[in-house]
Structure formats: C-alpha cells, structure tokens
Design a protein around this motif. Structure first.
Motif, mmCIF file in Angstrom:
data_model
loop_
_atom_site.group_PDB
_atom_site.id
_atom_site.type_symbol
_atom_site.label_atom_id
_atom_site.label_comp_id
_atom_site.label_asym_id
_atom_site.label_seq_id
_atom_site.Cartn_x
_atom_site.Cartn_y
_atom_site.Cartn_z
ATOM 1 N N VAL A 35 172.582 45.860 125.146
ATOM 2 C CA VAL A 35 174.162 46.712 125.679
ATOM 3 C C VAL A 35 174.855 47.050 124.442
ATOM 4 O O VAL A 35 175.819 45.898 123.958
ATOM 5 N N ALA A 36 174.400 47.778 123.662
ATOM 6 C CA ALA A 36 175.339 48.204 122.411
ATOM 7 C C ALA A 36 176.420 48.797 122.920
ATOM 8 O O ALA A 36 176.663 49.568 123.913
ATOM 9 N N TYR A 37 177.454 48.744 122.027
ATOM 10 C CA TYR A 37 178.541 49.458 122.273
ATOM 11 C C TYR A 37 179.260 49.652 121.006
ATOM 12 O O TYR A 37 179.464 48.975 119.848
ATOM 13 N N GLU A 38 180.372 50.526 121.098
ATOM 14 C CA GLU A 38 181.186 51.248 119.836
ATOM 15 C C GLU A 38 182.350 50.571 119.996
ATOM 16 O O GLU A 38 183.239 50.990 120.902
ATOM 17 N N PRO A 39 182.865 49.590 119.070
ATOM 18 C CA PRO A 39 184.133 48.885 118.912
ATOM 19 C C PRO A 39 185.193 50.026 118.599
ATOM 20 O O PRO A 39 185.065 50.684 117.828
ATOM 21 N N THR B 208 172.488 57.270 132.558
ATOM 22 C CA THR B 208 172.609 58.592 131.986
ATOM 23 C C THR B 208 172.695 58.719 130.491
ATOM 24 O O THR B 208 172.677 57.524 130.179
ATOM 25 N N TYR B 209 172.493 59.638 129.842
ATOM 26 C CA TYR B 209 172.379 59.643 128.688
ATOM 27 C C TYR B 209 173.819 59.414 127.719
ATOM 28 O O TYR B 209 174.917 59.744 128.405
ATOM 29 N N ASN B 210 173.711 58.183 127.275
ATOM 30 C CA ASN B 210 174.493 57.982 126.376
ATOM 31 C C ASN B 210 175.031 58.378 124.967
ATOM 32 O O ASN B 210 173.824 58.119 124.155
ATOM 33 N N THR B 211 175.995 59.271 124.498
ATOM 34 C CA THR B 211 176.153 59.949 123.440
ATOM 35 C C THR B 211 176.114 59.021 122.361
ATOM 36 O O THR B 211 175.796 59.273 121.262
ATOM 37 N N TYR B 212 176.900 57.882 122.332
ATOM 38 C CA TYR B 212 176.614 56.885 121.271
ATOM 39 C C TYR B 212 175.306 56.440 121.063
ATOM 40 O O TYR B 212 175.035 56.560 119.775
ATOM 41 N N TYR B 213 174.652 56.168 122.061
ATOM 42 C CA TYR B 213 173.194 55.658 121.673
ATOM 43 C C TYR B 213 172.458 56.843 121.060
ATOM 44 O O TYR B 213 171.403 56.659 120.131
ATOM 45 N N GLY B 214 172.699 58.006 121.547
ATOM 46 C CA GLY B 214 171.996 59.141 121.066
ATOM 47 C C GLY B 214 172.187 59.457 119.591
ATOM 48 O O GLY B 214 171.327 59.557 118.932
ATOM 49 N N LEU C 287 165.289 59.635 128.547
ATOM 50 C CA LEU C 287 166.420 59.927 127.865
ATOM 51 C C LEU C 287 166.655 60.239 126.149
ATOM 52 O O LEU C 287 167.163 61.162 125.882
ATOM 53 N N TYR C 288 165.873 59.167 125.735
ATOM 54 C CA TYR C 288 165.928 59.476 124.243
ATOM 55 C C TYR C 288 164.842 59.814 123.304
ATOM 56 O O TYR C 288 164.815 59.820 122.232
ATOM 57 N N SER C 289 163.766 60.237 124.006
ATOM 58 C CA SER C 289 162.505 61.102 123.163
ATOM 59 C C SER C 289 161.998 62.310 124.041
ATOM 60 O O SER C 289 162.466 62.294 125.299
ATOM 61 N N ASN C 290 160.923 62.839 123.539
ATOM 62 C CA ASN C 290 160.362 63.894 124.256
ATOM 63 C C ASN C 290 159.181 63.551 125.102
ATOM 64 O O ASN C 290 158.475 64.413 125.664
ATOM 65 N N LEU C 291 158.819 62.121 125.052
ATOM 66 C CA LEU C 291 157.683 61.765 125.790
ATOM 67 C C LEU C 291 157.875 61.640 127.171
ATOM 68 O O LEU C 291 158.992 61.401 127.953
#
Ligand code: ZN
Length: 388
Positions: A296-300, A23-29, A227-231
């Motif tokens: 696998v990025a994450y917000e510490p 699903t859409y990850n708000t942090y990635y967004g 999820l992250y573009s309009n393409l």
C-alpha cells in the motif's frame, strides 16, 4: 453491537467489496516506469561472475557481500545477516527491512534464494535476485503503509534450509505479523522461445487455513502483472521453494515462476545466454507494481507546506488540546481523517463532515502523532506534536 447494526455493517462491507475493482494506479505506474534494464542486466552479469554459490563456498559469501553492497547503495540501513549452520558450515540469510507508516509491525515479505547448485544459477535464482533488487531499489524512498522485508535466503537448493531456519527461529518466536509472502524463484525464461506468460503460484497444500487468502492474493498478483507489465498470467500451485516453510506455518503465500521452464537449472550451463533478459525486465515491472500494491504505497501530499497546493491547514502544532484541520480545496466529500500514534496504532478515525474540523486530543497521551487526511484522490500527511 446489536443485530440490526451488525447487519447494516455487514451489508456495507459487502457493498464495498462488490464495488471494488483494481485499476491502474498512475503513481505506481510512474515508479514501475523507472525500472532500469541496464541495472537489471548489470546485476545479472555480476551475479553470474560470482560463480557457483554452493554451501560453504567463498562464492556464496562473496555473493552475500555483493548483495549487502547493492542494498546499501540503494539507501537501506536495516540490513541483517541471519546465520545458521548445517553440514558443519555456517550459512547466511540476508534480511533487509523497510518500515511502513501505518502498519510498521505487519510485513510484506518479498523473497528469493541466492544459493545455486552445480552452476552460477543465473536463472535459478539470479533472475529472482535481480528482480528483488530492482523492487528494493525503486521502493527505498517510496512511502508504504506496510513494512517490507526483502529476504535473500540461502540453503534453498539443499532443502529450503535457510527459509525453514528463519521461520522456526525468527517468525515463530516473535509471532511475526506477515501480510503476505511473495516468493520469486526462476523467472529468467528460455532463450529462443516466446516467453510471454508468468505463472502465479497459490497455496493448494495442507494445512489449508490460509489457502483461501492465498487464492485471493494470487488473483491480485495476476491482476498486478496485467496492469504493470506486458505479460500474460497462468495460475498454478506453489511447491518446492522458500515460501513453503511459511505455508507450513499457515502464512499467506504467493509466488512467481517461469512458464517456459529452463532445462539448465542445477547444471553448469545455467547462464545468462540461455535466458531471455526481456522477460526478466517484464517480471521486474510486474513485481514492482505488485509490491507497491501489496505494501500500500502512497504519495504523500503536503508534507512540506510549500508543496501543499490544496491549501490544507493543520494548527496549532505543537497542540495542547484542540487540533483544527482546515481541508482547504481538498473537499469534504468522502474525506477521512486518521490519527496514528508513534507505533502506527490508529487512535482516531472519522469521515469528515465540515471543511473545518476540530479534533480533541484531550484524552490522548503526549507524543508524536501522524495525521493522515485522505480524499479519493489525495493524501495529506503531517506529524503532530501533542503536548499536554
Ligand atoms: Zn530456485
């Protein structure tokens, strides 16, 4: 492991697969939204102004130096030139490495070639280059579990010479652990057409050992694009670009390539005016989202005590024997503790049962460890000094 236990483990594993959907990850967004059309446009203009980047030309080395300047400005320090020689001239791949926290020796490779043929190559492959630069710019200070190598290959137009060299002389001898190769080549679109679809490329070639994994990752790539573009996306097969030497060595590959194909590739008219810059902006957003997901990025959370609203406490630190972990308001439900050593190897892992948990470090050698506390919504990380 006995039969019943392995059956249970397998069932749990399958259940976890069934229950999973991305699903859409708000942090990635929030990171994707920091993409800058000005930066991308400026980089395209500068790439074009550097001229025809053929083997042995000053334009090629000027572009190499321009690339080094960009990565340096973004804050990268691990920047290496990988020199190879053919047709009696030196040529250069550029390798920029970002180190991951949990799997520092496993790499996501995001690559695209910077050499061109017969023209400035603003689409083929300036478009891929500026996309990779934008991913690198925005991920520099993002924490990722996996390491990332941003690679700009040369010698692609002469027959994948730089990427073949790199696979034969670095990847194979070091037995490099590669999670995925994401190749970005010719993603500029065509001026005057509606450029709304990107082709996601998978490995349909022999050897076939990594085909199934490539199919999975390419589906995931397409999901990230959505999820992250309009393409829109279309799945096709990988061929004739720098992922192929990796493919031949049974690594897992995927790629992005434009749907409307330019007629100007390898001509003196492969210019910015013949492309669709809005399409490149969309590609950049898709690529940033996909790279965050694959690495696998994450917000510490709570690295600094003052930024620890959940009131998690870990003490004493330095610790001799028993480390106490108080979960505060993080909650016990499905929360996991993980201790990794300095080289990223997991030395202890558990699902927490109590709000206050005690970990024995008695059997671990002295050193610096990373404690990760992970609930379904938060992640808390702290460096632990263990002194016996
Ligand atoms: Zn190309």
């Amino acid at each position: 492991m006995n039969v019943l236990k392995s059956y249970l483990t397998l069932s749990l594993f399958l259940l976890s697969l069934l229950g999973y959907s991305q699903t859409y990850n708000t942090y990635y967004g929030s990171i994707v939204n920091q993409f800058s059309s000005d930066t991308i446009h400026k980089n395209l203009v500068e790439f074009e102004s550097l001229g025809v980047k053929e083997h042995g030309t000053p334009a090629l080395t000027n572009t190499l130096n321009w690339l080094i300047d960009q990565y340096t400005n973004y804050g990268y320090t691990d920047i290496k030139i990988d020199t190879f020689n053919y047709a009696a001239q030196d040529d250069y791949n550029l390798i920029v490495t970002k180190t991951g926290t949990t799997y520092p020796n496993t790499y996501l490779i995001v690559d695209g070639h910077y050499d061109t043929r017969s023209g400035t190559g603003t689409n083929d492959n300036g478009s891929g280059i500026v996309t990779i630069l934008e991913v690198a710019r925005l991920l520099e200070d993002v924490v990722t579990e996996y390491s990332i190598k941003f690679i700009n290959f040369s010698g692609e137009e002469d027959g994948l010479i730089g990427s073949t060299w790199y696979v034969n002389n670095t990847v194979m001898p070091t037995n490099m652990d590669i999670k995925l190769v994401l190749n970005i080549d010719e993603v500029g679109g065509v001026n005057g057409l509606v450029n709304s679809t990107i082709v996601c490329e998978r490995d349909q070639s022999s050897p076939t050992a990594a085909n199934a994994a490539s199919y999975d990752f390419t589906d995931t790539l397409a999901t990230c694009v959505g999820l992250y573009s309009n393409l829109l996306t279309e799945i096709s097969y990988a061929y004739s670009s720098d992922y192929m030497p990796f493919q031949a060595n049974e690594h897992v590959i995927t790629g992005l390539f434009e749907k409307n194909q330019t007629t100007y590739a390898h001509t003196p008219n492969d210019f910015l005016i013949n492309m669709d810059t809005n399409y490149v902006y969309e590609i950049a957003q898709a690529s940033i989202g996909a790279s965050l997901y694959f690495a696998v990025a994450y917000e510490p959370v709570g690295v600094n005590e003052n930024l620890n609203p959940l009131n998690v406490k870990v003490y004493p630190n330095p610790v001799k024997d028993i480390l106490t972990v108080d979960l505060g308001e993080l909650g016990v439900n499905n929360t996991k503790l993980r201790l990794t050593n300095i080289i990223g190897k997991i030395v202890h892992e558990e699902t927490v049962k109590n709000k206050i948990e005690k970990l024995s470090l008695k059997n671990l050698p002295s050193g610096i460890y990373t404690l990760t506390i992970e609930s379904e919504t938060n992640r808390y990380i702290e460096k632990i000094a263990h002194q016996k």
